[in-house]
Design an enzyme around this catalytic site. Structure first.
Site, PDB file in Angstrom:
ATOM      1  N   ASP A  60       0.831  -1.189   0.000  1.00  0.00           N
ATOM      2  CA  ASP A  60       0.000   0.000   0.000  1.00  0.00           C
ATOM      3  C   ASP A  60       0.871   1.248   0.000  1.00  0.00           C
ATOM      4  O   ASP A  60       1.686   1.448   0.897  1.00  0.00           O
ATOM      5  CB  ASP A  60      -0.876  -0.051   1.254  1.00  0.00           C
ATOM      6  CG  ASP A  60      -1.819   1.129   1.309  1.00  0.00           C
ATOM      7  OD1 ASP A  60      -2.458   1.390   0.282  1.00  0.00           O
ATOM      8  OD2 ASP A  60      -1.897   1.792   2.350  1.00  0.00           O
ATOM      9  N   THR A  93      -3.250   4.957  -3.835  1.00  0.00           N
ATOM     10  CA  THR A  93      -2.203   5.735  -3.179  1.00  0.00           C
ATOM     11  C   THR A  93      -0.871   5.640  -3.917  1.00  0.00           C
ATOM     12  O   THR A  93      -0.110   6.598  -3.936  1.00  0.00           O
ATOM     13  CB  THR A  93      -2.020   5.254  -1.736  1.00  0.00           C
ATOM     14  OG1 THR A  93      -1.984   3.840  -1.734  1.00  0.00           O
ATOM     15  CG2 THR A  93      -3.170   5.704  -0.886  1.00  0.00           C
ATOM     16  N   THR A  94      -0.589   4.488  -4.499  1.00  0.00           N
ATOM     17  CA  THR A  94       0.646   4.384  -5.264  1.00  0.00           C
ATOM     18  C   THR A  94       0.515   5.208  -6.538  1.00  0.00           C
ATOM     19  O   THR A  94       1.445   5.926  -6.923  1.00  0.00           O
ATOM     20  CB  THR A  94       0.929   2.922  -5.644  1.00  0.00           C
ATOM     21  OG1 THR A  94       0.682   2.100  -4.514  1.00  0.00           O
ATOM     22  CG2 THR A  94       2.344   2.748  -6.098  1.00  0.00           C
ATOM     23  N   ASP A 390      -8.650  -0.992   2.095  1.00  0.00           N
ATOM     24  CA  ASP A 390      -8.741  -0.361   0.767  1.00  0.00           C
ATOM     25  C   ASP A 390     -10.045  -0.773   0.086  1.00  0.00           C
ATOM     26  O   ASP A 390     -10.780   0.055  -0.432  1.00  0.00           O
ATOM     27  CB  ASP A 390      -7.582  -0.807  -0.137  1.00  0.00           C
ATOM     28  CG  ASP A 390      -6.299  -0.056   0.164  1.00  0.00           C
ATOM     29  OD1 ASP A 390      -6.256   0.599   1.231  1.00  0.00           O
ATOM     30  OD2 ASP A 390      -5.363  -0.123  -0.641  1.00  0.00           O
TER      31      ASP A 390
HETATM   32  P1  ADP Z   1      -2.770   1.862  -5.752  1.00  0.00           P
HETATM   33  O1  ADP Z   1      -2.140   2.010  -4.404  1.00  0.00           O
HETATM   34  O2  ADP Z   1      -2.536   3.078  -6.595  1.00  0.00           O
HETATM   35  O3  ADP Z   1      -4.184   1.444  -5.711  1.00  0.00           O
HETATM   36  P2  ADP Z   1      -2.263  -0.727  -6.762  1.00  0.00           P
HETATM   37  O4  ADP Z   1      -1.022  -1.488  -6.507  1.00  0.00           O
HETATM   38  O5  ADP Z   1      -3.507  -1.115  -6.050  1.00  0.00           O
HETATM   39  O6  ADP Z   1      -1.931   0.770  -6.474  1.00  0.00           O
HETATM   40  O7  ADP Z   1      -2.510  -0.761  -8.332  1.00  0.00           O
HETATM   41  C1  ADP Z   1      -3.602  -0.147  -8.896  1.00  0.00           C
HETATM   42  C2  ADP Z   1      -3.496  -0.193 -10.391  1.00  0.00           C
HETATM   43  O8  ADP Z   1      -3.601  -1.530 -10.873  1.00  0.00           O
HETATM   44  C3  ADP Z   1      -4.643   0.591 -11.002  1.00  0.00           C
HETATM   45  O9  ADP Z   1      -4.164   1.419 -12.029  1.00  0.00           O
HETATM   46  C4  ADP Z   1      -5.561  -0.503 -11.532  1.00  0.00           C
HETATM   47  O10 ADP Z   1      -6.263  -0.063 -12.647  1.00  0.00           O
HETATM   48  C5  ADP Z   1      -4.591  -1.586 -11.885  1.00  0.00           C
HETATM   49  N1  ADP Z   1      -5.235  -2.896 -11.882  1.00  0.00           N
HETATM   50  C6  ADP Z   1      -5.873  -3.490 -10.864  1.00  0.00           C
HETATM   51  N2  ADP Z   1      -6.361  -4.685 -11.222  1.00  0.00           N
HETATM   52  C7  ADP Z   1      -6.012  -4.870 -12.521  1.00  0.00           C
HETATM   53  C8  ADP Z   1      -6.210  -5.915 -13.473  1.00  0.00           C
HETATM   54  N3  ADP Z   1      -6.874  -7.015 -13.151  1.00  0.00           N
HETATM   55  N4  ADP Z   1      -5.711  -5.747 -14.705  1.00  0.00           N
HETATM   56  C9  ADP Z   1      -5.042  -4.637 -15.022  1.00  0.00           C
HETATM   57  N5  ADP Z   1      -4.818  -3.623 -14.179  1.00  0.00           N
HETATM   58  C10 ADP Z   1      -5.288  -3.716 -12.937  1.00  0.00           C
HETATM   59 MG    MG Z   2      -5.000  -0.343  -5.006  1.00  0.00          MG
END
Ligand code: ADP
Ligand code: MG
Length: 544
Positions: A60, A93-94, A390
């Site tokens: 996270d 958040t990332t 989250d």
């Molecule tokens: P954050 O802290 O920003 O939420 P994450 O590590 O949760 O970071 O990554 C979120 C990103 O991953 C988003 O841009 C989301 O659209 C993408 N994402 C999540 N699930 C999938 C998936 N099944 N296929 C492609 N992209 C995905």
């Molecule tokens: Mg996320």
């Protein structure tokens, strides 16, 4: 001779101008590099050991940024936006940190060439405004749906939020639980009415959702074995009263000179306790919960009268019970009567793994639920809790603000295309700047590819082409190393995540750009390195 003008205290560190700006941007860059690899379903986790040796494993962004303990003043803004994104929407958040860092990286060459930061800021603001309009335009509204459709949609959003976490294998299992938990709340959806309890051991699938309040059985005194373990339609007394024979306080002193007098003191003490217990018993309660300890005399007393009791209940659990079951927390035993008792349909003590839990179900007042998480190591459970947080936030957000966009870089690619098209219609420096920001937005799909080990250039080319042809929901397909229509693939995210992330990232970038001078005072109580004058001065005070 010119007199020297001294403005600032000795030891003050000042740096200003373009080099300062560039160095601030570089500092932000190094932070972005630290969290870059955690983005997306194939992102990696970070293990952070703090100064006390406590290890945290997390994916996270906000948690990592918080734990990094960053001291660089400009780079701290990135920590702040990650935190605010966490508080505001709970996910993304990332992404927010990556976007802010990438915007800065893309405009850095312009700063170095001497474009005035104000011009750059104006361009960023313009780009942001265009993006906001576009997102609101594109977002798919979810209006007037049946209950089942709404559920399905919420589960998809929860699953997308969890797909990048350690628990992505179990995301179908957990998305059901999370949606159940949130839907069980009342319409204000208060977050603190979902309790999360962790019990190490067992497997993740053994986690369960209890509708109602649950907390770990507290420390119990002798006599508890005889206490009843379940009730229907019970009345709950919530207390903040010590039901224990107290040890003498050190500020009290009683002088007695014979045994009889001493016996009197002891008798009175017992009498006080018995009076309290009798009052509680008279009120008709079957369950007694207290924040303060309930001693063995009291435990036995209650057990004899078929009353369940638990002392040292953590404050938040007591409050949650109060909100859910009604009643009031009493601080004296004098006014306890039926009107201050909480009610619940069913109470039981249940074994979960190695722990015993007290469960209160069918609470009349507030809607509440408790998630009991099972799983291996402590750190793993903690990360599970953060990931569920989250997902819970996302589900709440989606219920309140019901429009979604496709994730996996789809929305970012579409915005990037929009900005690039727009930049071609204007002239001057702004054209290049907006195009730079358009490039910055591509960081999300690019990083998703990089983290999954895909050929980012290849996939980005395909995506640009698709978006130019009008495939507005095309994004990275993480399973097939290709692109796909992520709206159809159900990679959905509430549009509020993206709106918030972009706004916060643009604001942070503007803030870093608008700072051209840092003035750092010498730390209080610390002799400055340069200018030995003050250092000497301290020594002089010592007696020789
Ligand atoms: P954050 O802290 O920003 O939420 P994450 O590590 O949760 O970071 O990554 C979120 C990103 O991953 C988003 O841009 C989301 O659209 C993408 N994402 C999540 N699930 C999938 C998936 N099944 N296929 C492609 N992209 C995905
Ligand atoms: Mg996320």
């Amino acid at each position: 001779m010119q007199p020297q003008i001294v403005l600032l205290k000795e030891g003050t560190d000042t740096s200003q101008g373009k080099p300062q700006l560039v160095s601030n941007i570089n500092a932000c860059q190094s932070i972005v590099d630290a969290v870059r690899t955690t983005l997306g379903p194939r992102g990696m986790d970070k293990l952070i050991v703090d100064s006390q040796g406590k290890a945290t494993i997390s994916n996270d962004g906000a948690t990592i940024m918080k734990l990094l303990d960053i001291i660089h003043p400009a780079a701290k803004t990135l920590v702040d936006i990650a935190k605010s994104q966490d508080a505001e929407v709970g996910d993304g958040t990332t992404s927010v940190v990556l976007l802010a860092g990438e915007f800065l990286k893309q405009v850095k060459p312009f700063v170095e060439e001497g474009v005035h930061p104000r011009v750059i800021i104006k361009a960023i603001r313009k780009a942001l405004q265009l993006c906001m309009e576009k997102i609101n335009d594109m977002a798919v509204q979810i209006v007037e749906q049946s209950k089942e459709e709404q559920r399905a949609l919420l589960e998809k959003c929860a699953a997308t939020a969890m797909s990048s976490k350690l628990i992505h294998q179990q995301k179908d299992f957990f998305s059901k639980i999370v949606v159940d938990a949130v839907l069980s709340l009342d319409e204000l959806l208060p977050l603190n009415m979902i309790g999360i309890k962790k019990v190490t051991g067992g497997s993740l699938e053994e986690s369960q959702l209890v509708s109602g309040v649950a907390f770990k059985k507290t420390f119990s005194y002798a006599g508890f074995e005889m206490a009843p373990k379940g009730y229907d339609n019970c009345k709950i007394a919530l207390l903040n009263i010590e039901l224990e024979l107290k040890a003498e306080r050190d500020n009290a002193e009683i002088r007695v000179d014979n045994v009889k007098e001493y016996q009197k003191v002891v008798d009175v003490e017992w009498q006080i306790l018995y009076n309290k217990l009798a009052k509680i018993h008279e009120s008709g309660a079957n369950v007694v919960l207290s924040k303060l300890p309930i001693g063995d005399v009291a435990t036995q007393y209650f057990a004899d009268r078929d009353i369940f009791c638990a002392g040292r209940v953590p404050e938040e659990d007591l409050k949650r019970t109060m909100k859910a079951c009604g009643g009031a927390v009493m601080t004296t035993a004098n006014d306890i009567n039926a009107s201050v008792l909480g009610l619940c349909e069913h109470f039981e003590e249940r074994q979960v793994g190695g722990e015993r839990f007290n469960l209160f179900q069918g609470c009349p007042n507030a809607k509440t639920s408790t998630l009991i998480l099972r799983g291996g190591a402590e750190q793993f459970l903690e990360e599970t809790e953060r990931s569920l947080h989250d997902a819970i936030m996302i589900v709440r957000r989606t219920i309140k603000h019901d429009s979604v966009v496709a994730g996996g870089g789809a929305i970012e690619m579409e915005l990037s295309k929009l900005l690039r098209d727009y930049s071609r219609t204007i002239a001057g420096k702004e054209q290049l700047l907006i195009a730079a920001i358009a490039k910055g937005l591509e960081i999300i799909p690019r990083q998703l590819c990089d983290n999954a080990g895909f050929d980012a250039t290849n996939i980005l080319n395909k995506l640009r082409q698709k978006h130019a042809q009008g495939g507005q929901w095309y994004g990275v397909d993480i399973t097939k190393e290709d692109i796909s229509d992520n709206y159809e693939q159900c990679v959905w995210e509430p549009s509020i995540i993206k709106i918030n992330a972009l706004t916060a990232a643009a604001e942070a970038a503007c803030m870093v750009l608008s700072v051209d001078e840092t003035i750092k005072s010498p730390k209080a109580g610390e002799a400055p390195m340069a200018g030995g004058g003050m250092g000497m001065g301290r020594g002089m005070g010592r007696p020789m």
